[in-house]
Design an enzyme around this catalytic site. Sequence first.
Site, PDB file in Angstrom:
ATOM      1  N   ASP A 448       0.737  -1.129   0.041  1.00 42.19           N
ATOM      2  CA  ASP A 448       0.100  -0.051   0.110  1.00 42.19           C
ATOM      3  C   ASP A 448       1.076   1.123  -0.163  1.00 42.19           C
ATOM      4  OD1 ASP A 448      -2.424   1.708   0.292  1.00 42.19           O
ATOM      5  OD2 ASP A 448      -2.198   1.763   2.512  1.00 42.19           O
ATOM      6  N   LYS A 614      -4.492  28.816  -7.349  1.00 46.00           N
ATOM      7  CA  LYS A 614      -3.610  27.738  -7.149  1.00 46.00           C
ATOM      8  C   LYS A 614      -3.699  26.627  -7.967  1.00 46.00           C
ATOM      9  CE  LYS A 614      -4.745  25.964  -2.727  1.00 46.00           C
ATOM     10  NZ  LYS A 614      -4.320  26.147  -1.287  1.00 46.00           N
TER      11      LYS A 614
END
Length: 1248
Positions: A448, A614
Amino acid sequence: MSRPRVDSAGSLGPDDEVMPYSDDETDDELAVSSEGEPEELPGAVQPPLETKPSEMAWKVKASDRPYHQLPEFQKKVFLCIKKSRYSGNAIKTYKYNVLTFIPLNLYEQFKRVANLYFLALLILQIIPDITTLPWYTTLIPLVVVLGITAIKDLVDDLARHRMDKEINNRKTEVLLDGRFQESKWRNLQVGDVVRLKKNDFIPADILLLSSSNPNSLCYVETAELDGETNLKFKFGLRVTDEKLQEERQLAEFDALIECEEPNNRLDKFTGTMLWQRETYPLDLDNMLLRGCTIRNTEESHGLVIFAGADTKIMRNGGKTRFKRTKIDELMNYMVYTIFALLVLVAAGLAIGHTFWYEEIGSKAWYLFDGKNQDASRRGFLTFWGYIIVLNTMVPISLYVSVEVIRLGQSKFINWDLQMYFSEKDTPAKARTTTLNEQLGQIEYIFSDKTGTLTQNIMEFKKCTISGRNYGSPTTAEGVTLDRGRPVDWSWNREADRKFQFMDHSLVAVVRSRKDKDASEFFKLLSLCHTVMVEHNDDGALVYQAASPDEGALVTAARNFGYVFLSRTQDTITIREMEQEATYEMLALLDFNSDRKRMSIILRFPDGRIRLYCKGADTVIYERLSPNSRHKEATQTALDVFANETLRTLCLCYKDISRDEYEAWSRIHKEAQVAKRDRDAALDRAYEQIEGNLLLIGATAIEDKLQDGVPETIAKLAKADIKIWVLTGDKKETAENIGFACSLLTDDMQIHYGEDVNEKLTIRQATRRNAPSTFLRSKKKHPEPFFTESGKNALVITGGWLNEILYEKKKKRRRLRLRRLGKRAPPANPQDGQPNNDLEKEMRQIDFVDMACECEAVICCRVTPKQKANVVSLVKKYKKAVTLSIGDGANDVNMIKTADIGVGISGQEGMQAVMSSDYAFAQFRYLQRLLLVHGRWSYIRMCKFLRFFFFKNFAFTLVHFWFSFFSGYSAQVAYEDWFITLYNLFYSSLPVLLVGLLDQDVNDKLSLKFPKLYLPGQQGSLFNYRNFFISLFHGIFVSLVIFFIPYGAFLQTMGQDGEAPSDYQSFAVVTASSLTFTVNLQISLDTSYWTFVNCFAVLGSIALYFGIMFDIHSAGIHVIFPSYFTFTGVASNALRQPYLWLTIILTVGISLLPVICIQFLHKTIWPSVGDKVQRHRKKYEMEMAQEEKKKPSAFQRGQRSRRSAYAFSHSRGYADLISSGRSIRRRPTARAGPQDSIREFPQREAENI
C-alpha cells in the site's frame, strides 16, 4: 530531459480518477454506467426496466426490534431451521469453546496425514501377531506431539477469545424504553437508536440523525478503515437535525429506512428514509461506518443500519485463508514418498521372509515357534511387522521439532531490538508461528502507499517567488550555507513551533514588506483554500483540511505572519503581520480532479476585486497572461523541485474590474441553477474567469516518506524481489511517490492503461488468427511484450484494470440483453469480448507476463478487492511466493490473500495488523524481516530437514541390512528403548539448535549482500534433489554402521578369551556408532557455534551413555524384568578395546567422505555465502569504517519535471463552506497567543 511515457490522456477508456467496484456493483449501477453504450439490437423495442426487489431489499425500522424478526426477514440456515437475516453486532473470530476444544482439535490434528499414520501404527502394535515393538515406542511420542500442538492452539485461541470479548463488551448508549441506557456492543441490534460521545468508536454502520454541531455536522477519523488520520465530515439530514435533538423526540422517531443490501463498498451508500409521509434520499455522507472514531463532536445520535458481520469493514475483511509454506507442502510430498518407499521395502522383505520360511525356516526344528502358519500368512504378518519396525523413516518427532523451531524463530523476531520503534513503543510482532521460513522465499511484494511507504505528513519545504528560489539553508543577508539552523519564530507569537524552515532570507524579505510579491504569495496561501477552522473551548484554533497539503500551506502562511483566523459563508478573516483584515468572498471555484486547480474571488477592504488561483503547473501555465513575468525562472525552479521529488503548486492572481465581475457573476449564477449538465456549465463559467493570470511563484511540499524507504526498496530489488504498489490514491500522487522512493526512475519508459490494453488486444488478436502457431511458440518461450531495450514501468488505474481483465464487460452485456428480453448470443471476436473462459484466462496470463517484464508496477485507484485480485493473479500464474504489506482496513483483503501478510502497526488503524501474519511499525523493517530473519529461518529449516531425514534413514535402514541375516523376520537391530529414545533424546537437541540458532553470516553481512537471498527464491536448499541426497547419504551411513561392526564381530576374541559377538553386544556397538556419527555429522554442518551447540552435541552423547548404562543395569531389570532385557550388556561390551576401535573406525569411515565433499565444494564450487564467509573479517572491517564515515542519506536522482498537484484527489469543502453548514451558530472567540493555537495533525488521504 523529457521522460518517455505512453500517455492515455484523451482516450475513450475508463476514467482514471474513478475507483471501480465491479465486484459489488448492482445491476442498476451497471445500467447507469452503460447508458452511453450502443445497444446490440437497435431496432428492438426496449421495455421499461422494473426495479428489482433486491435493489432496496434492506428495511430498517427505527426503535422496533420485533419488526426485524418478522417471517419475511427470516432466512433458512439448515433444513427447516431459520434465523433473522439481520446479523447481531457480536463478532466471533475464535475457533473453540470448552466443549468443542478436545474433539475439534484432535479432529484437526488427525487431518494431518502423519498423525493419522502413527495412530494406525499404534493400533497395529496392539495386535500380538503383528507387533515387533512395544506399544509405548509409538504412544509416548504421539502423545507428546499432540499435546504440544494442542497447547499451542489453545494459547492462540485464548488470545482470540480475549480480543473478541474486549470488542464485544465495549459500552455504548442505546435508546430503550424511551431513554438512553448503557449497553454492550454485542447487544446492539439493527434499528436501535444510539448516542455517541466524542472519541467513541462507532459500534456499527449507523445513519447519522443529529449532533451537537451546527447542521448535525460530525467529524470522524477513518484510521481503522484506511490508515488515514485526517478528519472526514458527515452530516445528518436537515429534517432529522431540526426534529431529533431531544431524547423525547428521538424516542418518538419511527422512520422506515430502505437501502442497499450489505456490501463491501466503502465509497457508496444508497437509500431512502420514509418518515411522516415524506421520503428523503440518503447517501454515504449521512453514514458513520464501524471502525471510525468520533472526533471534535461532543454528542451525536444515529440509527443502526448494518450490524456485526454485515458492516462494511467486516465485509472488506475477505475470506480467512489457511496459509501453508512451500516447505510444508514439499515436506508433505516427501513424507508420502517415504511412506511409498516404506511400503515397497516392507513388501520386498515380506516376500523375502515367505521364500526364506519355505526354504529354511520351516525345515529348521530349532526355529519352530509352535504356530501352525503357512509361509504366505507369515509373510503377510511380517509385512505389517516391518511397517512397524521401519516406521521411524517417517518420524513423528519431525512435526513437533518443526513447530518448536518455528516458535523459537518467531520469538527472535519479537525480541529483535533493531525492529523496535521507540517513538511509538512498538516492537515487531510475529502473529503466526507457521510461516517464518517462507519469509526467505519472497519473490513479489505488494505494498500500500498511504501510511505504509509514506508518513502521512506534509511539510512546506521550498518555494519560488518572482523567480527567486527559497528554502535552502541561507542567512538573512542571502548567503548560502552548507548547513544551517532552523528559523527562530519567536518574533511571531502565533507561529507553529514545529514548523521548520531553513531559509532566513525569506523571513527577512517578508518582515521587511519591501517585496510586494512575497506578501501576495503568503496572503494567497492564507486566503485561497477550503480549510475550515474551529475554536476549542480554550480558544485554540483547530484546522480541518480536505487534504493535508492544504493544512501544510496554511500553516506555512501562518508562520510567515499571515494567519487564517476564521471564515463565514461569505467572508474570510486573516491577520496580516499583526493587522487583522476581513475579505468578502464573492466566489469559490473549488478543486476537482479534472480542473487540477482552485480559485477564490475576493473583494478587498478597499473595494478592489481580485482572483487568487493555485494549481498544477500544467494547467496554470496554459492560463497565464502574455505579460506575466518570471515564467522561465519559475519553470526552472519547478524542475529543481521535481528533481527533489517535491510536490509543486503554482500560485497566480488576477485583478478583476467591477463590470467584468458582474457580467461573469450572472453567467455563474445561471450555471449554478442549470438543470442539465450543471458541472459542465460551471466548468465553462470557471474557464471564462480563470484566464490572463499573473504568476507569483510556486510552492514545493514534501510528502514525507517513512525513514529508509528508498534504501529498503533498493536493497530488496538487489535481492531480486519485485515491489508492486497497490493504492486507492490518484494516479499523479502514486506516480510521484514512485519517483520519491526510487521505485520509478528517469530512465524508465512508463506505460499506462491504454497502451497496455492495446498491446494485450494485439496479442489476443494474434492468438485468434493463428492459434496453432501461437501455442507452439508459447510452449517454448512467450514472446516479450517490450522488445525495445531499456527499463519499463507500468502505471495502471483500477478502471483500466477492469477493462483489461474483462471484469465488467460480461456483466454489462448480460444486463443489456436482459433489458431487451434476449439471451446472450455467441461472442463476436470483433467486439472485444472474450470468446470463452479460456480466452479470459489467457488475457490474465498475458497481463501478468507483461507486468512481470516491468521493473516497477503501480496500480492506483484500485479497490480493496482489486488489490486482492492482483495478488491472486501473480500467485496463480507465476507460482510465486507473495507478500502484502499495508496499514488499513482497505488492505486486509490483500494481506489475507498473499502468502505472507504484514501489517504496519503503531498507527491509529489496527485492522491490517489484526489480519496480518507479521506486524511492525516502519516499512524499513521489512528488509531486516526478509533479508535477515527470513533468510536465516529458511536456511535453518532446510538444514534441519535435510539432516533430520538423513539421521532417520541412517537409523532405520540398519534394520533393512540386518533383515538379510535374520531370516527377514522383522527382528529389530537395536534395543527397544534405544528405538524409543533415539529421536527424543539422543539426536534431537543438536539438530534442533541448528534449526534455531545457525547462521551462515551475521545480520550485517546479510543486509550488505542481498544476493545471499537468492537461494531461498530458487528453493535450492531444500527440494527433491536434496531429499534424495539425504536418502543416499543415509543409505551409505547405514551400510557402514551395519557392515563394519558385522565384519568385526565375525571372528572376534575378547581379552578374557570370550567372543563378544552376541546379538545384544552388536546392538550396543551399532547404536553407539550411530549416536557418535549423527552428532559429529551435525557438528560438521553447523556454521555458527555457541556454547549451547557444543553442550548439546557433547550432552547428547553423554546422555546416551548415561541412560544406556542405567537401563542395562541389574537393578532396573529386577524391577521390570520384561521391559529391560539387556542386563549388563553395555558394561560388558564397552570394556573391550576391540569394540571401541570398531566404533572409531565406523564413525571415521562414515564422516570422511562428507569432509572431503565439503572441502571440495568450498574451494572449487563456492556459493555466494561461502565467499562472504571466507572474507568475513575483511567485510566487517569495511563496514566498521563505513559507519565511522557516516555516509549521507539517500541521494535523489536527476529527473525531469512532472505534474505533482499537491491536493487531495477528492473535492474540497467548498460546497460545505458555501452552504454555510460548517459555520457555528454561536460566536467564536478569536485566537489567543501562540500557545493556544495549534493545528490538528493531518495525514494524507486516500479517500476511497
